[in-house]
Design an enzyme around this catalytic site. Structure first.
Site, PDB file in Angstrom:
ATOM      1  N   ARG A   6     -38.717-102.929  55.255  1.00  3.12           N
ATOM      2  CA  ARG A   6     -38.611-101.552  55.713  1.00  3.12           C
ATOM      3  C   ARG A   6     -38.587-100.503  54.591  1.00  3.12           C
ATOM      4  O   ARG A   6     -38.664 -99.311  54.865  1.00  3.12           O
ATOM      5  CB  ARG A   6     -37.343-101.397  56.574  1.00  3.12           C
ATOM      6  CG  ARG A   6     -37.430-102.191  57.871  1.00  3.12           C
ATOM      7  CD  ARG A   6     -36.157-102.065  58.702  1.00  3.12           C
ATOM      8  NE  ARG A   6     -35.840-100.692  59.090  1.00  3.12           N
ATOM      9  CZ  ARG A   6     -36.401-100.035  60.102  1.00  3.12           C
ATOM     10  NH1 ARG A   6     -37.365-100.616  60.819  1.00  3.12           N
ATOM     11  NH2 ARG A   6     -36.024 -98.804  60.381  1.00  3.12           N
TER      12      ARG A   6
ATOM     13  N   ARG B 280     -31.899-102.100  62.024  1.00  4.58           N
ATOM     14  CA  ARG B 280     -32.768-101.217  61.253  1.00  4.58           C
ATOM     15  C   ARG B 280     -32.071-100.571  60.055  1.00  4.58           C
ATOM     16  O   ARG B 280     -32.683 -99.764  59.349  1.00  4.58           O
ATOM     17  CB  ARG B 280     -33.349-100.137  62.176  1.00  4.58           C
ATOM     18  CG  ARG B 280     -34.451-100.678  63.080  1.00  4.58           C
ATOM     19  CD  ARG B 280     -34.914 -99.655  64.107  1.00  4.58           C
ATOM     20  NE  ARG B 280     -36.167-100.051  64.728  1.00  4.58           N
ATOM     21  CZ  ARG B 280     -36.282-100.936  65.710  1.00  4.58           C
ATOM     22  NH1 ARG B 280     -35.204-101.547  66.180  1.00  4.58           N
ATOM     23  NH2 ARG B 280     -37.463-101.235  66.214  1.00  4.58           N
TER      24      ARG B 280
ATOM     25  N   GLU C  10     -46.170 -93.836  58.544  1.00  4.62           N
ATOM     26  CA  GLU C  10     -45.798 -92.558  59.140  1.00  4.62           C
ATOM     27  C   GLU C  10     -46.400 -91.417  58.326  1.00  4.62           C
ATOM     28  O   GLU C  10     -46.684 -91.569  57.130  1.00  4.62           O
ATOM     29  CB  GLU C  10     -44.272 -92.427  59.196  1.00  4.62           C
ATOM     30  CG  GLU C  10     -43.619 -93.487  60.080  1.00  4.62           C
ATOM     31  CD  GLU C  10     -42.120 -93.580  59.905  1.00  4.62           C
ATOM     32  OE1 GLU C  10     -41.467 -94.212  60.755  1.00  4.62           O
ATOM     33  OE2 GLU C  10     -41.589 -93.025  58.917  1.00  4.62           O
TER      34      GLU C  10
ATOM     35  N   GLU D  76     -46.662 -91.360  64.014  1.00  2.00           N
ATOM     36  CA  GLU D  76     -46.916 -92.752  63.630  1.00  2.00           C
ATOM     37  C   GLU D  76     -48.008 -93.325  64.515  1.00  2.00           C
ATOM     38  O   GLU D  76     -48.016 -93.105  65.729  1.00  2.00           O
ATOM     39  CB  GLU D  76     -45.645 -93.593  63.758  1.00  2.00           C
ATOM     40  CG  GLU D  76     -45.831 -95.056  63.357  1.00  2.00           C
ATOM     41  CD  GLU D  76     -44.546 -95.860  63.449  1.00  2.00           C
ATOM     42  OE1 GLU D  76     -44.597 -96.988  63.984  1.00  2.00           O
ATOM     43  OE2 GLU D  76     -43.493 -95.354  63.011  1.00  2.00           O
TER      44      GLU D  76
ATOM     45  N   GLU E 230     -46.636 -99.947  59.340  1.00  2.00           N
ATOM     46  CA  GLU E 230     -46.410 -98.824  60.245  1.00  2.00           C
ATOM     47  C   GLU E 230     -46.326 -97.553  59.390  1.00  2.00           C
ATOM     48  O   GLU E 230     -45.252 -97.128  58.984  1.00  2.00           O
ATOM     49  CB  GLU E 230     -45.115 -99.012  61.034  1.00  2.00           C
ATOM     50  CG  GLU E 230     -45.091-100.272  61.891  1.00  2.00           C
ATOM     51  CD  GLU E 230     -43.731-100.512  62.552  1.00  2.00           C
ATOM     52  OE1 GLU E 230     -42.798 -99.705  62.299  1.00  2.00           O
ATOM     53  OE2 GLU E 230     -43.607-101.478  63.305  1.00  2.00           O
TER      54      GLU E 230
ATOM     55  N   GLU F  13     -42.817 -89.103  65.747  1.00  2.00           N
ATOM     56  CA  GLU F  13     -41.732 -89.760  65.012  1.00  2.00           C
ATOM     57  C   GLU F  13     -40.480 -88.875  64.969  1.00  2.00           C
ATOM     58  O   GLU F  13     -40.436 -87.802  65.550  1.00  2.00           O
ATOM     59  CB  GLU F  13     -42.180 -90.154  63.606  1.00  2.00           C
ATOM     60  CG  GLU F  13     -42.447 -91.654  63.422  1.00  2.00           C
ATOM     61  CD  GLU F  13     -41.240 -92.532  63.688  1.00  2.00           C
ATOM     62  OE1 GLU F  13     -40.096 -92.038  63.635  1.00  2.00           O
ATOM     63  OE2 GLU F  13     -41.423 -93.728  63.948  1.00  2.00           O
TER      64      GLU F  13
END
Length: 473
Positions: A363, A342, A132, A223, A130, A215
């Site tokens: 992450r 997260r 960004e 994103e 993912e 985002e």
């Protein structure tokens, strides 16, 4: 496509040129173009020569001749060239021995897949990054012996809330608040149409897009998520993704950057990377353990957590990366794992209970990385965890950001600087050397390049904020 199909494809699309692309050591596409008459079946075997000494971090000038071998499976029409141009991604080989170059990132990624298959653990490792990025209206910067500055601007930037005009138009007052840019509709989100055009170009180029959105940060953070793909294929797609994002932004008179932390006091750009291993068409991460995961998946997590500080030198490979990896901006600095959480470095998504959806999300990587190297390194860390049954310990199912300093004792953190990460890579590299995936030469040259070209280059220069702090001392 095979070679014959590529030649027919070029003829059908009336191509007048073909463009050869490869990824340099830091992770940026390089290219050269030739007239289409030079492309025949033999060219895919014979290759095309270039000067490797002119590529960052590659061959010395006394041994610089290298060859690009086009991969027919990557053929497409370049969407940004005025005249019909066939685009091909290449592997890099030695012109005399015909051996793959040890510092070709794409070859390192292929070797990681080969190692997975030779281990018997699985035959496919999927990645779903993912990535960004920011879309700015303008970007100016300069460093010299007696000066240094940067200037970024965006009509969306909260810092512009008080100005009279946005260009020629009166200020509308719709600017995302700091850290509140996630999911606003228009007129707050001004980049919907640009992102949609990026998605459409990606789809035409063979990239399946899952979603696009604004985002968290103000000033144009975005994103676009791609459907997961096998490791090497996803490396190719991420390079193409960045190429499309940057060039569509340019069409609109704007500029896009994947720099991890371009803005002070707001969220940086990460690249959460979803990963799973399959064998014989069956997912191996689903099981009856924590969060519906298998022991194999937990061992994979254990390997990532064990080697995370060394991985950082490849997954977060810039000085600027460590402006993002600080507490307080949703940065996953805590080396723990959890479901749904997260604030942990590794999250287990719980959107679906289907075995095919079982995966982990690492992450901490950021989109400044070379995707081939970052994906290969994470795969090798996870495989090491499986081979050595490295259990990740107990999950941390709480907001780690809210823990007191005393409660955080025992929860390791990511490195605080690129230099720190490079030192960890020096001390913990054996897992990357398995199967000759990363060679000693590749790792040593990476560390040397990063220290000289980036760490020292920044360390030796005065920073603009130092003048705020010290000019009157």
């Amino acid at each position: 496509m095979n070679v014959k199909e590529v030649l027919e494809f070029a003829k059908k699309n009336k191509c007048v040129m073909f463009d050869l692309k490869f990824t340099d050591w830091p992770g940026v596409w390089q290219h050269i173009s030739h007239p289409i008459w030079m492309l025949d079946e033999a060219a895919f075997e014979d290759g095309f020569g270039f000067d490797g000494s002119s590529i960052r971090g590659w061959q010395a000038i006394h041994d610089s001749d290298m060859l690009m071998l086009p991969d027919p499976a990557t053929a497409m029409i370049d969407p940004f060239m005025q005249h019909p141009t066939l685009s091909l991604v290449c592997d890099v080989v030695d012109p005399i021995t015909r051996e793959h170059y040890s510092r070709d990132p794409r070859w390192i990624a292929k070797k990681a897949v080969n190692y997975l298959q030779s281990s018997g653990i699985g035959d496919t490792i999927y990645f779903g990054p993912e990535a960004e990025f920011f879309v700015f209206d303008t970007a100016r910067f300069e460093t010299a012996e007696n000066r240094g500055f940067y200037y970024l601007d965006s009509s969306e930037g909260r810092w512009n809330i008080g100005r009279e005009f946005d260009g020629a138009a009166p200020n509308s007052g719709y600017k995302p608040r700091y850290k509140e840019g996630y999911f606003p509709v228009a007129p707050m989100d001004t980049l919907q149409d640009i992102r949609t055009e990026m998605c459409l170009e990606m789809e035409k180029a063979g990239i399946k897009v899952e979603t696009q959105h604004h985002e968290v940060a103000t000033g144009g953070q975005c994103e676009i998520d791609m459907l997961f793909s096998p490791l090497v294929e996803m490396g190719d797609k991420l390079m193409l993704y960045k190429y499309i994002v940057k060039n569509v932004a340019r069409r609109y008179g704007k500029t896009a950057t994947f720099m991890p932390k371009p803005l002070f006091k707001d969220n940086g750009s990460g690249m959460h990377s979803h990963q799973s291993i399959w064998k014989g068409g069956k997912p191996l991460f689903a099981g009856s353990g924590y969060a519906g995961m298998s022991d194999l998946a937990l061992y994979y997590i254990g390997g990532i957590l064990k080697h995370a500080k060394a991985l950082a030198a490849l997954t977060n490979p810039t000085v600027n990366s460590y402006k993002r990896l600080v507490p307080g901006y949703e940065a996953p600095v805590n080396l723990a794992y959890s479901s749904r959480n997260r604030s942990a470095a590794i999250r287990i998504p719980m959107y679906s209970m289907s075995p095919k959806a079982k995966r982990i999300e690492v992450r901490f990587p950021d989109p400044a990385c070379n995707p081939y190297l970052a994906f290969a390194a994470m795969a090798m860390a996870g495989i090491d965890g499986i081979e050595n049954k490295i259990h990740p310990g107990e999950p941390l199912d709480k907001n780690i950001y809210a823990l007191s300093a005393e409660e955080r004792v025992g929860v390791p953190s990511m490195p605080g600087s690129l230099e720190d990460a490079l030192s960890h890579l020096e001390a913990d590299k054996d897992f990357l050397l398995k199967g000759d995936v990363f060679t000693e030469d590749a790792i040593e040259s990476w560390i040397a390049y990063k220290r000289e070209a980036e760490v020292d280059a920044v360390r030796l220069r005065p920073h603009p904020h130092e003048f705020e702090l010290y000019f009157d001392c």
